[in-house]
Structures are given as C-alpha cells and as structure tokens.
Write a protein that holds these residues in place. Structure first.
Motif, mmCIF file in Angstrom:
data_model
loop_
_atom_site.group_PDB
_atom_site.id
_atom_site.type_symbol
_atom_site.label_atom_id
_atom_site.label_comp_id
_atom_site.label_asym_id
_atom_site.label_seq_id
_atom_site.Cartn_x
_atom_site.Cartn_y
_atom_site.Cartn_z
ATOM 1 N N GLN A 580 35.007 9.879 74.004
ATOM 2 C CA GLN A 580 35.864 10.971 73.509
ATOM 3 C C GLN A 580 35.115 11.877 72.523
ATOM 4 N N ASP A 581 33.782 11.957 72.693
ATOM 5 C CA ASP A 581 33.047 12.850 71.779
ATOM 6 C C ASP A 581 32.456 14.027 72.537
ATOM 7 N N SER A 582 32.691 14.054 73.873
ATOM 8 C CA SER A 582 32.306 15.237 74.669
ATOM 9 C C SER A 582 33.412 15.447 75.687
ATOM 10 N N PHE A 583 33.607 16.700 76.062
ATOM 11 C CA PHE A 583 34.825 17.040 76.819
ATOM 12 C C PHE A 583 34.482 17.850 78.060
ATOM 13 N N ILE A 584 35.260 17.617 79.138
ATOM 14 C CA ILE A 584 35.037 18.471 80.312
ATOM 15 C C ILE A 584 35.920 19.713 80.205
ATOM 16 N N TRP A 585 37.022 19.594 79.475
ATOM 17 C CA TRP A 585 37.794 20.793 79.135
ATOM 18 C C TRP A 585 38.167 20.682 77.664
ATOM 19 N N ASN A 586 38.328 21.841 77.035
ATOM 20 C CA ASN A 586 38.642 21.849 75.604
ATOM 21 C C ASN A 586 40.004 22.466 75.329
ATOM 22 N N ILE A 587 40.469 22.290 74.100
ATOM 23 C CA ILE A 587 41.727 22.928 73.688
ATOM 24 C C ILE A 587 41.655 24.408 74.034
ATOM 25 N N GLY A 588 42.701 24.904 74.682
ATOM 26 C CA GLY A 588 42.761 26.317 75.067
ATOM 27 C C GLY A 588 42.392 26.546 76.518
ATOM 28 N N ASP A 589 41.768 25.521 77.152
ATOM 29 C CA ASP A 589 41.389 25.700 78.564
ATOM 30 C C ASP A 589 42.619 25.619 79.462
ATOM 31 N N GLY A 590 42.504 26.212 80.628
ATOM 32 C CA GLY A 590 43.590 26.228 81.620
ATOM 33 C C GLY A 590 43.433 27.529 82.393
ATOM 34 N N LEU A 591 43.757 27.510 83.676
ATOM 35 C CA LEU A 591 43.491 28.665 84.544
ATOM 36 C C LEU A 591 44.796 29.340 84.955
ATOM 37 N N ASN A 592 44.697 30.635 85.201
ATOM 38 C CA ASN A 592 45.746 31.311 85.972
ATOM 39 C C ASN A 592 45.273 31.359 87.413
ATOM 40 N N ILE A 593 46.195 31.474 88.353
ATOM 41 C CA ILE A 593 45.800 31.520 89.766
ATOM 42 C C ILE A 593 44.901 32.732 90.020
ATOM 43 N N LYS A 594 45.296 33.886 89.475
ATOM 44 C CA LYS A 594 44.514 35.090 89.825
ATOM 45 C C LYS A 594 43.091 34.984 89.307
#
Ligand code: GLC
Length: 597
Positions: A580-594
C-alpha cells in the motif's frame, strides 16, 4: 469541564434528580437486554439497537412499536425525562427491512458531491424518525490509513478535508431545518479519535489462538464459523493502537470533529482504539482537555459497545477511569444493574465526584432538550410512509450512479443495446452482496435480505429484455460482452480486517471462464475498499469499481448503456501491492466514457 449555557429546565431538573435518576440517564442499554418496564424502574436515559437488534418480524411498524414501548416507560417515571433511542443508520436505516439502503460512505465520497450526503442524511433521518429513532450512530469521520481495516468503507475518503466536508453535510441532513424539529436526528460523530490510524497487528480484541473475544467482554466466543476469517486477518487492526504523534493526530484526524462541532453536533462516540498507550475511552487529555476544553464541545460523549469493559479487567477501576476521563454515557449495553451499582459506589467513595456526574447529566439533558424531546418525545406515525419510499430510492439510485468509478475502458462502454451480453457471478443478482455490512444484521449477508433491485435486474430493465445470466459462467452460447460481477463477502468492523486484498482465486477463475465464452470482458467489483487487481487488469477490457451500492442496483445500469456518463472519482488511493505504498490509481482518478473512446 462544567457547561456554561445550560437552560433553567435542565438546571432545575439536576437539582431535583436523585443520584439514581442521574446514573440512569448515563446508562444506555441494548434492547434485547431489558424489558420496557425496567427502563422505568432504573430511569434509564437511552436504549439502542446494536447491529441486527431488530423486532421479529422486522418491519417498520414493529420497529416503531418497539421504540415507543421504551419511550412510554421512560415518560412514566417520576420526572418523565424522555429517553433517546439510538441505532446505526450508517447507510440508510439499515437495520430495518424495506428501508432504503444507500451506498456506504466511501461511495458517497466518490461522488465528489457533498450535497448528496446532505440529502442522504435527510432521507435517513426521516426513515429513522418514522420508527421513533432520534439518535443515529453516524457519521463515522474516520480517515482510513490502512485498507486492510474492515471499517475502511465507513470513511468518506482518505483526505481529511473531504471527510470534514461530507460529514458536515450529512450532519446538516440529519438536522433538517432545526435541531428541535421533530424530524431531526442526533448524530453520533465517531469514533473519537483516530480510529482509522491503527497499526496492523496491534488489535487486542481477540485471543487468536483461543478464537475468543477479549475475556472482559460478555460475548466472548467468536464461534467456529468465524475461525477462517481470523486466519485471514479478522480483528488484526480494528480497535488497535494508533501509533501516530500528536501533530499527525491533530492534522489528519481532528479537523472532522471540529467541523462536526461547528455544524452543531451534540454527541461523539469514543473509539475502541488506543493512542499514546491509553485506550481512547480513558484518554482524559483528548476527551476532556482537547475535545471539551480546547474545542468547546458542549455535547456528550458516549462509549462504544461494551467498550468500558476493555479498559481494565477490574470493572470498578475501568468505570472510574472512563467517567473521569470524560465519558458521559455508557453503552453498557447488557449489565445495566451492574454498571449503575458500580458507578454509585464510585460516587459514594468520591472516586467520581458529584460535579462530574452533574456535568455528564447536564450534557445529556442539554442534547435531549436541544432535540425537542421534552416537547415531542413521540414521533409522527404518518412518517412510516417515508420508509423505503420511491423518492428515497431514486436518491439512492442517483448516488449509486454518481459513485461508479470507471478505471479502464477499451472501447466497451457505453455498451450498445444491440450487443449480445452474458452476465456472470452470484453477486450480480444478490441484494446482500450489494449492501455489504451493517444491513439487516450486523455483518450483513448474501441473499435476498431486503427490498431492492439487483445489478442484473437493472441491466434487464435498461435493455427491456433478460440477458443471459449464470452465477457460475456456464453459458450455452457465445456473447460479444461478458459482464462479470465479483464481490467481497459482507462484513463489518474487525470481521472485515484482511491480511490480503487480492481478489480471490474463485473470482479470477470466474472471470477466466467467462472470457472463454465472450469476445470482451467488463469486470464490476462490489467491495468496501480498493482490491489488488494489478496482475489481472491487463486482461480485462473494462473495469468499474461499484463499491457497495445498496438496494438500488439499477444505478449501475444507468451508466453502462450511456444513459449517464461516469462522474465517480476515487477518494481512496488504489494500492498496487499489499505494501500500500505505491498505487495503480490515485485519489481523484476515474474516467468519463468520452475520455476513453
Ligand atoms: C459497534 C461499533 C459502533 C456502533 C456501536 C453500536 O461496536 O463500533 O460503530 O455504533 O457498536 O452498534
């Protein structure tokens, strides 16, 4: 820390009350441990339903009758001081069958829209008040640090300011127009303090060899059915030791409590965890000097469930330490006669002063008065129509939709309604998996546990037809898209502490089996926290974190077919490995479809 602005009514009540009446107000009992008439005999101040403490059958009407029976006993005492009934309504009025079950706090945080938390608070308050419940043991303002913690999903996120913002909004929702409005509900801001900062392996809750809870607790046997969970790490971090310095405690974990005080919160719940070598329930510096003194908190502090018993094997010492540290009400929750006798003896020995007792009682009566309980101790039965009502379910559906976080999309979403789809996984058609812990029972459970719509039903409704579905991915014909729903088994508290956050071998096999039959794969994860998918994600065409959406599963379908775009963004870091000291996604990540097609 005597209170300043106390009303004449409270002051005169305290002058008139006997010691027994004062000690009764400081006592909260679990509803299964007391006949209503003893509420009158012992002049008790509060009754609670712990997780799953429901009337049988579990219906809103019988909940209301149950709560009213205790209130009427309290009103029949010499001074007629109203009782306050508490319950955990942490994602809707979740103990009650047919109530609206909202996504858990972590998903609310993923919406990025605290106004939704305010609306959820209001809807939850109405469904609570409908059943006579005017005290909600929520919001948790935990700032979870280690995702192996089984209570991670009770936090809004890992950023202090997000937790403060969402907790404030939820509290305002519970309040409604005014604290003394008859539909307001007293929040219990929990668990004070730094419950989310405990170190893995530091929990002393159970004896891992004997498979028994701490011997000072009445319910000390875990039962064989939990043995495998203990092997997987259950009760390894929950209620453990927060090994942080005061600077970090004040920077990361204190601000949400100040925000709650600023929002008018009049109750805090102490944490089972420890800090600076002392159990929080005996932490006089933090509860009295800091919370009540420095921060000016003029509400009351309630213990957690049977928590005093954990402080010292000598119950008399434990009671004296905790009350003198700043505890005002004891969620006993069983042996109320023993607690009252012990505290009475402590007062007679002057180990606990009458000044401390009067301060505690003033804080409790002040909160009851601010809530308008003296004027309206019973609630409007017409509110029963609000329990599980369409408006609340539509709100829950909106929260589900807005909390879905799209983390990978290789030309899968939006799914065309012409696509041939196969849905796999028992969790795709299971309200229990959708709701997770704190639902109908303490731990939650798979199955058709309450009224709602499953993910599969949502997909079928959106398409106007039934798609191919197999719990075990046994399909007779190929499909262009396989939607595989995988899930954590429901859990609550330390039962959900896990030494490994990797998705299970069964789930990996289910995905592989589905892949054999489909051109593309979309994985939907129902979980209380980010899970480790680093080695698997490359073989998936699309991936959505659905969290624990609750009863309105169709909110997931709303973003699958392009009706709505994704707006969910991570409020937790997503670990690459168990370190838990490296991340594949971080706070704020997330996609829109477009952004992806
Ligand atoms: C539990 C939890 C607390 C809950 C209380 C009453 O043990 O720690 O969050 O509000 O007991 O159910």
């Amino acid at each position: 820390m005597a209170l300043k602005n106390i009303s004449e009514r409270v002051l005169s009540l305290i002058k008139e009350m006997t010691l027994e009446e004062k000690l009764g107000q400081m006592t909260q009992i679990e509803k299964n441990s007391i006949p209503p008439e003893d509420v009158k005999t012992y002049m008790l101040g509060s009754v609670l339903s712990g997780g799953g403490a429901n009337p049988v059958p579990n219906t809103p009407v019988l909940w209301r009758e149950m709560v009213e029976s205790y209130q009427k006993a309290a009103l029949d005492t010499r001074l007629g001081i109203p009782l306050i009934y508490g319950s955990d309504a942490v994602h809707g009025h979740n103990n009650v069958c047919h109530a609206t079950i909202f996504p858990h706090n972590n998903a609310l945080g993923m919406t990025g829209d605290s106004n939704l938390a305010r609306k959820v608070g209001r809807a939850t308050a109405l469904e609570c008040v409908a059943t006579g419940v005017r005290w909600n043991f929520a919001p948790a303002v935990s700032v979870p640090q280690d995702l192996r913690w089984g209570r991670s999903y009770e936090g809004y996120g890992q950023q202090t300011e997000v937790v403060s913002e969402f907790a404030t909004a939820f509290i305002e929702g519970l309040k409604g127009t005014a604290w003394d409005d008859e539909t307001s509900v007293l929040p219990s801001v929990k668990h004070f303090i730094a419950d989310g900062a405990a170190t893995w392996g530091s929990s002393q809750r159970i004896d891992r060899k004997a498979l028994e809870f701490d011997k000072t607790l009445a319910a000390s046997n875990l039962g064989e059915e939990f043995a495998h969970l203990v092997e997987e790490g259950a009760w390894s971090i929950d209620q453990g030791i927060s090994e942080i310095d005061e600077e970090e405690l004040r920077r990361v974990h204190l601000p949400p409590y100040q925000a709650a005080i600023d929002a008018g919160a009049l109750n805090m719940m102490a944490s089972y965890s420890s800090w600076d070598g002392i159990k929080m329930h005996a932490q006089k510096y933090l509860m009295t000097d800091v919370l009540k003194g420095e921060m000016g908190f003029d509400g009351f502090i309630v213990t957690d469930y049977e928590a005093i018993n954990q402080v010292d094997a000598d119950y008399y010492k434990a009671v004296v330490m905790c009350i003198n540290a700043g505890i005002d009400m004891n969620m006993v929750p069983y042996d109320y006669k023993g607690f009252i006798a012990t505290l009475k003896k402590a007062v007679e020995n002057n180990d606990v002063t009458m000044e401390r007792i009067d301060d505690a009682v003033a804080r409790i009566l002040n909160a009851k008065e601010k809530l308008g309980l003296f004027e309206t101790p019973l609630t409007d039965p017409a509110l029963l129509a609000k329990v599980g009502c369409r408006e609340h379910r539509e709100l829950a559906r909106e929260v589900v939709r807005k909390s879905q976080v799209l983390l990978k999309n290789n030309d899968v979403l939006p799914i065309s309604k012409e696509t041939t789809i196969a849905v796999a996984g028992k969790a795709a058609h299971d309200i229990g998996y959708q709701c997770g812990g704190w639902t109908i029972t303490w731990m939650g459970a798979p199955g058709n546990i309450t009224t709602g719509t499953t993910l599969l039903e949502g997909i079928n409704d959106a398409l106007g037809k039934e798609v191919n579905y197999s719990e075990t991915a046994d399909f007779s014909e190929r499909a262009e898209l396989g939607i595989v729903v995988i899930a954590e088994e429901p859990y609550a508290e330390g039962m959900g502490d896990k030494s490994s956050l990797h998705i299970s071998a069964q789930d990996r096999a289910l995905i592989a089996k589905t892949k054999n039959n489909c051109d593309k794969i979309l994985v939907l994860l129902l979980s209380g926290r980010p899970m480790i998918v680093t080695d698997e994600i490359d073989s998936w065409d699309a991936f959505i974190a659905s969290w624990l959406p609750g009863t309105e599963g169709q909110g997931v379908a709303d973003v699958l077919f392009g009706e709505f775009d994704f707006q969910g963004r991570l409020s937790y870091n997503w670990p690459k490995t168990m370190e838990q000291d490296s991340f594949i996604w971080n706070i704020g990540d997330g996609l829109n479809i477009k952004e992806t097609v």
